[in-house]
Design a protein around this motif. Sequence first.
Motif, PDB file in Angstrom:
ATOM      1  N   ALA A  65      25.949  43.158  26.438  1.00 19.91           N
ATOM      2  CA  ALA A  65      25.356  44.201  27.423  1.00 19.91           C
ATOM      3  C   ALA A  65      25.470  43.745  28.930  1.00 19.91           C
ATOM      4  CB  ALA A  65      23.868  44.100  27.080  1.00 19.91           C
ATOM      5  N   TRP A  66      25.383  42.615  29.298  1.00 21.67           N
ATOM      6  CA  TRP A  66      25.718  41.938  30.618  1.00 21.67           C
ATOM      7  C   TRP A  66      26.884  42.763  31.072  1.00 21.67           C
ATOM      8  CZ3 TRP A  66      28.913  38.253  32.375  1.00 21.67           C
ATOM      9  CH2 TRP A  66      28.968  37.689  33.877  1.00 21.67           C
ATOM     10  N   LEU A  67      28.084  42.283  30.203  1.00 26.33           N
ATOM     11  CA  LEU A  67      29.599  42.746  30.558  1.00 26.33           C
ATOM     12  C   LEU A  67      29.690  44.173  30.873  1.00 26.33           C
ATOM     13  CD1 LEU A  67      31.412  40.384  28.539  1.00 26.33           C
ATOM     14  CD2 LEU A  67      31.668  40.507  30.820  1.00 26.33           C
ATOM     15  N   GLU A  68      28.778  45.176  30.053  1.00 23.43           N
ATOM     16  CA  GLU A  68      29.088  46.303  30.008  1.00 23.43           C
ATOM     17  C   GLU A  68      28.231  46.966  31.307  1.00 23.43           C
ATOM     18  OE1 GLU A  68      30.859  48.484  28.368  1.00 23.43           O
ATOM     19  OE2 GLU A  68      31.225  47.515  26.256  1.00 23.43           O
ATOM     20  N   GLY A  69      27.145  46.186  31.619  1.00 21.58           N
ATOM     21  CA  GLY A  69      26.499  46.681  32.905  1.00 21.58           C
ATOM     22  C   GLY A  69      26.837  46.163  34.310  1.00 21.58           C
ATOM     23  N   LEU A  70      28.024  45.611  34.303  1.00 24.49           N
ATOM     24  CA  LEU A  70      28.676  45.103  35.644  1.00 24.49           C
ATOM     25  C   LEU A  70      29.131  46.167  36.498  1.00 24.49           C
ATOM     26  CD1 LEU A  70      30.520  41.854  34.744  1.00 24.49           C
ATOM     27  CD2 LEU A  70      28.296  42.015  35.755  1.00 24.49           C
ATOM     28  N   PRO A  71      28.707  46.233  37.602  1.00 22.64           N
ATOM     29  CA  PRO A  71      29.459  47.267  38.736  1.00 22.64           C
ATOM     30  C   PRO A  71      30.852  47.015  38.646  1.00 22.64           C
ATOM     31  CG  PRO A  71      28.439  45.640  40.104  1.00 22.64           C
ATOM     32  CD  PRO A  71      28.171  45.269  38.457  1.00 22.64           C
ATOM     33  N   THR A  72      31.610  47.889  39.169  1.00 25.91           N
ATOM     34  CA  THR A  72      33.062  47.994  39.390  1.00 25.91           C
ATOM     35  C   THR A  72      33.370  47.915  40.714  1.00 25.91           C
ATOM     36  OG1 THR A  72      33.148  49.754  37.272  1.00 25.91           O
ATOM     37  CG2 THR A  72      35.124  49.525  38.905  1.00 25.91           C
ATOM     38  N   LEU A  73      34.357  46.849  40.814  1.00 32.14           N
ATOM     39  CA  LEU A  73      35.070  46.852  42.166  1.00 32.14           C
ATOM     40  C   LEU A  73      36.134  47.725  42.178  1.00 32.14           C
ATOM     41  CD1 LEU A  73      35.558  44.871  44.613  1.00 32.14           C
ATOM     42  CD2 LEU A  73      37.106  43.554  43.450  1.00 32.14           C
ATOM     43  N   ASP A  74      36.192  48.459  43.435  1.00 35.71           N
ATOM     44  CA  ASP A  74      37.111  49.493  43.634  1.00 35.71           C
ATOM     45  C   ASP A  74      38.456  48.886  43.939  1.00 35.71           C
ATOM     46  OD1 ASP A  74      35.279  51.672  43.619  1.00 35.71           O
ATOM     47  OD2 ASP A  74      34.983  51.607  45.715  1.00 35.71           O
ATOM     48  N   ALA A  75      39.437  49.752  43.735  1.00 31.02           N
ATOM     49  CA  ALA A  75      41.010  49.249  44.107  1.00 31.02           C
ATOM     50  C   ALA A  75      41.064  48.599  45.490  1.00 31.02           C
ATOM     51  CB  ALA A  75      41.997  50.531  43.816  1.00 31.02           C
ATOM     52  N   PHE A  76      42.022  47.697  45.566  1.00 32.02           N
ATOM     53  CA  PHE A  76      42.142  47.255  47.069  1.00 32.02           C
ATOM     54  C   PHE A  76      43.625  46.673  47.337  1.00 32.02           C
ATOM     55  CE2 PHE A  76      41.092  43.633  44.286  1.00 32.02           C
ATOM     56  CZ  PHE A  76      41.696  42.472  44.610  1.00 32.02           C
ATOM     57  N   SER A  77      43.815  46.397  48.429  1.00 34.91           N
ATOM     58  CA  SER A  77      45.217  45.797  48.795  1.00 34.91           C
ATOM     59  C   SER A  77      45.005  44.434  49.194  1.00 34.91           C
ATOM     60  CB  SER A  77      45.651  46.648  49.911  1.00 34.91           C
ATOM     61  OG  SER A  77      46.083  48.143  49.665  1.00 34.91           O
ATOM     62  N   ALA A  78      46.276  43.681  49.064  1.00 37.80           N
ATOM     63  CA  ALA A  78      46.215  42.289  49.227  1.00 37.80           C
ATOM     64  C   ALA A  78      47.646  41.654  49.602  1.00 37.80           C
ATOM     65  CB  ALA A  78      45.630  41.381  47.964  1.00 37.80           C
ATOM     66  N   ARG A  79      47.884  40.398  49.981  1.00 36.66           N
ATOM     67  CA  ARG A  79      49.083  40.036  50.076  1.00 36.66           C
ATOM     68  C   ARG A  79      49.474  38.521  49.480  1.00 36.66           C
ATOM     69  NH1 ARG A  79      51.146  40.521  55.042  1.00 36.66           N
ATOM     70  NH2 ARG A  79      51.997  38.682  55.330  1.00 36.66           N
ATOM     71  N   ALA A  80      50.403  38.067  49.476  1.00 33.72           N
ATOM     72  CA  ALA A  80      50.903  36.811  48.858  1.00 33.72           C
ATOM     73  C   ALA A  80      52.007  36.348  49.750  1.00 33.72           C
ATOM     74  CB  ALA A  80      51.165  36.881  47.396  1.00 33.72           C
ATOM     75  N   GLU A  81      52.049  35.070  50.107  1.00 35.14           N
ATOM     76  CA  GLU A  81      52.856  34.389  50.895  1.00 35.14           C
ATOM     77  C   GLU A  81      53.690  33.007  50.182  1.00 35.14           C
ATOM     78  OE1 GLU A  81      51.679  33.903  54.977  1.00 35.14           O
ATOM     79  OE2 GLU A  81      51.595  36.222  55.288  1.00 35.14           O
ATOM     80  N   ARG A  82      53.027  32.637  49.109  1.00 34.10           N
ATOM     81  CA  ARG A  82      53.488  31.467  48.395  1.00 34.10           C
ATOM     82  C   ARG A  82      53.136  31.526  46.810  1.00 34.10           C
ATOM     83  NH1 ARG A  82      50.089  26.028  50.366  1.00 34.10           N
ATOM     84  NH2 ARG A  82      47.962  26.875  49.555  1.00 34.10           N
ATOM     85  N   LEU A  83      54.013  30.621  46.447  1.00 37.45           N
ATOM     86  CA  LEU A  83      53.678  30.484  44.952  1.00 37.45           C
ATOM     87  C   LEU A  83      52.924  29.019  44.624  1.00 37.45           C
ATOM     88  CD1 LEU A  83      57.044  31.450  43.484  1.00 37.45           C
ATOM     89  CD2 LEU A  83      54.792  32.619  42.589  1.00 37.45           C
ATOM     90  N   VAL A  84      52.081  29.002  43.655  1.00 34.76           N
ATOM     91  CA  VAL A  84      51.330  27.628  43.393  1.00 34.76           C
ATOM     92  C   VAL A  84      51.549  27.327  41.978  1.00 34.76           C
ATOM     93  CG1 VAL A  84      49.594  27.735  45.566  1.00 34.76           C
ATOM     94  CG2 VAL A  84      49.027  29.006  43.071  1.00 34.76           C
ATOM     95  N   LEU A  85      51.237  26.262  41.509  1.00 34.29           N
ATOM     96  CA  LEU A  85      51.085  25.890  40.122  1.00 34.29           C
ATOM     97  C   LEU A  85      49.792  25.998  39.695  1.00 34.29           C
ATOM     98  CD1 LEU A  85      53.207  22.480  40.120  1.00 34.29           C
ATOM     99  CD2 LEU A  85      54.010  24.800  39.280  1.00 34.29           C
ATOM    100  N   LEU A  86      49.663  26.523  38.372  1.00 38.76           N
ATOM    101  CA  LEU A  86      48.401  26.664  37.830  1.00 38.76           C
ATOM    102  C   LEU A  86      48.515  26.128  36.247  1.00 38.76           C
ATOM    103  CD1 LEU A  86      48.606  30.677  38.448  1.00 38.76           C
ATOM    104  CD2 LEU A  86      47.208  29.167  39.725  1.00 38.76           C
ATOM    105  N   GLY A  87      47.306  25.906  35.735  1.00 44.29           N
ATOM    106  CA  GLY A  87      46.968  25.404  34.223  1.00 44.29           C
ATOM    107  C   GLY A  87      47.794  23.960  34.049  1.00 44.29           C
ATOM    108  N   GLY A  88      47.556  22.943  35.262  1.00 48.83           N
ATOM    109  CA  GLY A  88      47.866  21.711  34.914  1.00 48.83           C
ATOM    110  C   GLY A  88      49.501  21.466  35.313  1.00 48.83           C
ATOM    111  N   GLY A  89      49.978  22.682  35.943  1.00 47.53           N
ATOM    112  CA  GLY A  89      51.695  22.649  36.248  1.00 47.53           C
ATOM    113  C   GLY A  89      52.328  23.308  35.422  1.00 47.53           C
ATOM    114  N   ARG A  90      51.893  24.054  34.236  1.00 47.53           N
ATOM    115  CA  ARG A  90      52.623  24.867  33.391  1.00 47.53           C
ATOM    116  C   ARG A  90      52.827  26.181  33.879  1.00 47.53           C
ATOM    117  NH1 ARG A  90      48.596  22.153  30.558  1.00 47.53           N
ATOM    118  NH2 ARG A  90      47.450  24.216  30.196  1.00 47.53           N
ATOM    119  N   VAL A  91      52.134  26.813  34.759  1.00 43.62           N
ATOM    120  CA  VAL A  91      52.358  28.299  35.106  1.00 43.62           C
ATOM    121  C   VAL A  91      52.570  28.160  36.626  1.00 43.62           C
ATOM    122  CG1 VAL A  91      51.430  30.553  34.937  1.00 43.62           C
ATOM    123  CG2 VAL A  91      50.999  28.922  33.146  1.00 43.62           C
ATOM    124  N   SER A  92      53.343  29.266  36.913  1.00 44.19           N
ATOM    125  CA  SER A  92      53.463  29.516  38.460  1.00 44.19           C
ATOM    126  C   SER A  92      52.775  30.994  38.739  1.00 44.19           C
ATOM    127  CB  SER A  92      55.022  29.810  38.933  1.00 44.19           C
ATOM    128  OG  SER A  92      55.586  28.564  38.778  1.00 44.19           O
TER     129      SER A  92
END
Length: 211
Positions: free
Chosen positions: A75-102
């Motif tokens: 019920a809580w999840l269904e009631g959450l407000p929606t975040l509108d579409a947006f623009s962003a940027r990325a300038e580097r790659l990082v390691l995630l999940g203990g180094g298993r994912v870029s």
Amino acid sequence: MHTSPRITVEVPVLSVGSGPPDYEELGSYVDALRRPQGLHLTLLHIGVLEDFAQDIATWTRGITAAGEAARMAAAWLEGLPTLDAFSARAERLVLLGGGRVSGLEVEVPHHVQEYQVSLVKALHELLDEMLVDNVDDFILSSPALGFRYPRWTPHVAVGRPKTRDRGPWAIRPLALEFGASRIRNRQHLPALGAGQDVRTRASGPRQVEGT
């Protein structure tokens, strides 16, 4: 092995750079480059709902039963407000999940940061209603939630790292377009009973209140 899907609040990636070649260029940094159609940025990870509910039942010593926790969370999840579409940027790659994912480290607008903070605040309020004590400890301890760090790092996972280096790696700046927020695997949430209230979904990064 889990057969139930993980539940997250996320935003889909609509485009990377000016076209497919800009995304495919990341293949020089990572192996098994993911399909662009499935890319997303996670705002809040809930995990397998049954596991999350059981974590709550265990933590509260059964004061809040797993079934009730699952219904309240849905019920809580269904009631959450929606975040509108947006623009962003990325300038580097990082390691995630203990180094298993870029992943692309994403520089999101301030209002997106505020929206994510509001989700965490709302999660606190939900857990309070579920009679979870020491909420911060629960959030960091729950295997289902999987919180490893107190600070959110916006990122989009794109593949496996090619090297054992820890990075990060600078890349050519990429413009990113994201769609409106959504609940991943929403169709697997329990159906709400007639007596449960779901607030009207609203657009924009408003402060979220638990049910």
